[in-house]
Design a protein around this motif. Sequence first.
Motif, short mmCIF file in Angstrom:
data_model
loop_
_atom_site.label_atom_id
_atom_site.label_comp_id
_atom_site.label_asym_id
_atom_site.label_seq_id
_atom_site.Cartn_x
_atom_site.Cartn_y
_atom_site.Cartn_z
N LEU A 1 0.86 -1.18 0.00
CA LEU A 1 0.00 0.00 0.00
C LEU A 1 0.90 1.23 0.00
O LEU A 1 1.59 1.50 0.98
CB LEU A 1 -0.91 0.01 1.23
N LEU A 2 0.90 1.96 -1.10
CA LEU A 2 1.69 3.18 -1.20
C LEU A 2 0.82 4.36 -0.81
O LEU A 2 -0.28 4.55 -1.35
CB LEU A 2 2.20 3.38 -2.63
N VAL A 3 1.29 5.15 0.14
CA VAL A 3 0.56 6.33 0.59
C VAL A 3 1.47 7.54 0.41
O VAL A 3 2.50 7.67 1.10
CB VAL A 3 0.12 6.20 2.06
N PHE A 4 1.10 8.41 -0.52
CA PHE A 4 1.86 9.64 -0.75
C PHE A 4 1.32 10.71 0.19
O PHE A 4 0.15 11.07 0.14
CB PHE A 4 1.73 10.09 -2.20
N LEU A 5 2.19 11.22 1.05
CA LEU A 5 1.82 12.19 2.07
C LEU A 5 2.27 13.59 1.66
O LEU A 5 3.41 13.79 1.24
CB LEU A 5 2.47 11.82 3.40
N ARG A 6 1.38 14.55 1.79
CA ARG A 6 1.68 15.92 1.38
C ARG A 6 2.81 16.51 2.21
O ARG A 6 3.71 17.15 1.67
CB ARG A 6 0.41 16.76 1.50
N GLY A 7 2.77 16.32 3.52
CA GLY A 7 3.83 16.85 4.36
C GLY A 7 3.44 16.81 5.83
O GLY A 7 2.25 16.80 6.17
N SER A 8 4.43 16.80 6.71
CA SER A 8 4.16 16.80 8.14
C SER A 8 3.57 18.12 8.61
O SER A 8 3.06 18.22 9.72
CB SER A 8 5.44 16.49 8.92
#
Length: 283
Positions: free
Chosen positions: A148-155
């Motif tokens: 499962l790839l989860v692209f996160l915008r940013g912390s």
Amino acid sequence: MNKFKGFFTLFSFFWLWSCGFWAIFQWFVTGKIAWFGLLINAWALPLWILFRFRNPQRYSGDLRETPAFATVLAGVAVTLLTDTDRGQPVYLAIANLFAVLVYLFHLSSLRQPAMPRSDSVFPALGTAGGENWDAAEFCRRQGAEGVLLVFLRGSFCADSRAQLVQLASIERALHSRRVRPVLLSTEPADNWRRLWRGGSAAEIVQLCPADERNRQFVAAAGAPPWLRLLSRLAGGGGPSAACRPGCWLLDGEAHVVWRYLPENYRLPGSGEFIRGQLVRLEE
């Protein structure tokens, strides 16, 4: 467009905070309840986003940020009912409502580029260390049946933090299907490792914004302007790129089984929504 939206997002929140401080000052000077209504109207959204950022385990949002939007409308109502002269508080409250609506439905929207289609092989990506990250090779190395790839915008993003909490809550479901979660962003892995609440360590990959292989998944000016400004004031270079939010479910050979590409970065995909898609690996 990202720079344009980033500038106006910064301006909108600066305007809302300033209106709140102005309302406090005028409230103490005049004693009019209308200024208290303006204070509620101005600070509802900024405070709600701040609460969500600080405590993603407790507060979560939706497309309309319903608690904040309801409070904004309540502030407008108080101002309209108490400012019988139809003076400055009324006009400022209406302007604030307009700013909130623009932020909710335009400034946080996304335009996703052409992405790998379902049943296609997910491409290899380039890491910040100049290495090649391949999903099929990762599955073989981990003995996983899927990833499962989860692209996160940013912390810096309250919604990314909330999604991270929700991903940790479905860790057992992922483990039972032998699916490994992989978190991808343009930030160092330590930024996410300290926020991860799962039982086992998640795979965290820092992508290189300048790598051509990552072009579809990284927005060149996706980081907010205030973050770049603070970083430069602290003597750093200031990040400018950020990943476009998205979720990808791949089988053991890196074929795309399911993908979710949100049209608004405040809807990155909840944990329960992702859990419901895991059955696709059995099809």
